[in-house]
Design a protein around this motif. Structure first.
Motif, short mmCIF file in Angstrom:
data_model
loop_
_atom_site.label_atom_id
_atom_site.label_comp_id
_atom_site.label_asym_id
_atom_site.label_seq_id
_atom_site.Cartn_x
_atom_site.Cartn_y
_atom_site.Cartn_z
N GLN A 137 0.83 -1.21 0.00
CA GLN A 137 0.00 0.00 0.00
C GLN A 137 0.86 1.26 0.00
O GLN A 137 0.53 2.25 -0.66
CB GLN A 137 -0.94 -0.01 1.20
N GLN A 138 1.96 1.24 0.74
CA GLN A 138 2.87 2.39 0.75
C GLN A 138 3.48 2.62 -0.63
O GLN A 138 3.58 3.76 -1.09
CB GLN A 138 3.97 2.18 1.80
N LEU A 139 3.87 1.54 -1.29
CA LEU A 139 4.48 1.66 -2.61
C LEU A 139 3.45 2.04 -3.67
O LEU A 139 3.75 2.82 -4.58
CB LEU A 139 5.19 0.36 -2.99
N LYS A 140 2.23 1.54 -3.52
CA LYS A 140 1.18 1.91 -4.47
C LYS A 140 0.90 3.41 -4.37
O LYS A 140 0.70 4.08 -5.40
CB LYS A 140 -0.10 1.12 -4.20
N ALA A 141 0.90 3.94 -3.15
CA ALA A 141 0.70 5.38 -2.98
C ALA A 141 1.81 6.17 -3.66
O ALA A 141 1.56 7.19 -4.31
CB ALA A 141 0.63 5.72 -1.49
N LEU A 142 3.05 5.69 -3.53
CA LEU A 142 4.17 6.37 -4.18
C LEU A 142 4.06 6.31 -5.70
O LEU A 142 4.36 7.29 -6.40
CB LEU A 142 5.50 5.75 -3.73
N VAL A 143 3.63 5.17 -6.23
CA VAL A 143 3.45 5.03 -7.67
C VAL A 143 2.40 6.02 -8.17
O VAL A 143 2.59 6.71 -9.19
CB VAL A 143 3.04 3.59 -8.04
N ARG A 144 1.30 6.15 -7.46
CA ARG A 144 0.24 7.07 -7.88
C ARG A 144 0.71 8.52 -7.81
O ARG A 144 0.39 9.33 -8.67
CB ARG A 144 -1.00 6.84 -7.02
N LEU A 156 0.23 3.36 -17.72
CA LEU A 156 0.49 2.01 -17.20
C LEU A 156 -0.34 1.78 -15.93
O LEU A 156 -0.34 2.62 -15.03
CB LEU A 156 1.97 1.83 -16.88
N PRO A 157 -1.02 0.63 -15.83
CA PRO A 157 -1.74 0.32 -14.59
C PRO A 157 -0.78 0.25 -13.39
O PRO A 157 0.38 -0.17 -13.54
CB PRO A 157 -2.37 -1.05 -14.87
N ASP A 158 -1.28 0.62 -12.23
CA ASP A 158 -0.45 0.60 -11.02
C ASP A 158 0.18 -0.77 -10.79
O ASP A 158 1.36 -0.87 -10.43
CB ASP A 158 -1.30 0.97 -9.78
N ASP A 159 -0.62 -1.83 -10.97
CA ASP A 159 -0.11 -3.17 -10.68
C ASP A 159 1.00 -3.58 -11.64
O ASP A 159 1.92 -4.32 -11.26
CB ASP A 159 -1.24 -4.20 -10.72
N VAL A 160 0.94 -3.14 -12.89
CA VAL A 160 2.01 -3.45 -13.84
C VAL A 160 3.32 -2.82 -13.37
O VAL A 160 4.38 -3.46 -13.37
CB VAL A 160 1.65 -2.93 -15.26
N ILE A 161 3.24 -1.57 -12.93
CA ILE A 161 4.44 -0.89 -12.43
C ILE A 161 4.94 -1.56 -11.17
O ILE A 161 6.14 -1.85 -11.03
CB ILE A 161 4.14 0.60 -12.16
#
Length: 201
Positions: A137-144, A156-161
């Motif tokens: 969740q922390q990394l997903k927030a950083l990706v967004r 690119l979808p978040d999950d792909v990244i």
């Protein structure tokens, strides 16, 4: 350190031995993998009896779970200690650099195995799952945040990244570069970061 100082001598010795066991298990997992590693291997590596080992960890599954929890905790701690001035992309890069250095030092990748047995074992370990979800969740927030800032491809979808990012920690290219190239570890880390974030183009 303060908590450690509050422990009795006996408890400190127990904790030190447990850390030594986890270090040995990590080395064995990195070199042999889960299926080939045995509790006998770990006990021999640490220099303790097998019954002593079982005082700390009741099974190989329990031991491996704790080793991986320690890895994820280390990643969460490293992420939390980063300077507030870093951009989201710099935070992602810094953590990947940390993970690659851990692996090159004999540690484990974020994605421990493609084995269905290992995946099922870890899925049943609720403490491990909770840690992984927290880091994810922390990394997903950083990706967004990085996508919103134009630092990552918004298409690119978040999950792909994210899963491409995780895969870099267990990329066999790291092993091949160490074995067959003339690059030292510093150059390997720098090159892997460049490939991850800049691509081959």
């Amino acid at each position: 350190m303060g908590i450690f100082n509050k422990l009795s001598f006996k408890d400190q010795a127990f904790k030190l031995r447990e850390d030594a066991i986890l270090d040995a298990a990590t080395r064995m997992l990195a070199s042999k993998g889960f299926d080939l590693m045995t509790m006998d291997d770990v006990a021999l590596e640490v220099g303790i009896s097998k019954p002593s080992l079982y005082k700390h960890f009741k099974s190989k599954e329990d031991l491996v779970g704790e080793a991986l929890i320690r890895l994820i905790d280390g990643a969460i701690e490293h992420l939390g200690q980063m300077p507030a001035t870093l951009t989201p992309l710099q935070r992602l890069s810094d953590l990947l650099e940390w993970a690659l250095r851990v692996r090159l030092g004999g540690g484990l990748p974020f994605l421990p195995s493609t084995s269905a047995h290992v995946r099922d074992m870890l899925t049943r370990n609720l403490r491990y799952v909770a840690r992984v979800l927290k880091l994810h969740q922390q990394l997903k927030a950083l990706v967004r945040q990085a996508k919103a800032a134009g630092q990552l491809d918004a298409a690119l979808p978040d999950d792909v990244i994210l899963f491409s990012y995780y895969a870099r920690t267990c990329d066999p290219s790291v092993d091949y570069l160490r074995l067959y190239s003339q690059l030292d570890d510093e150059a390997i880390v720098a090159s892997m970061l460049r490939v991850c974030f800049d691509g081959l183009r």
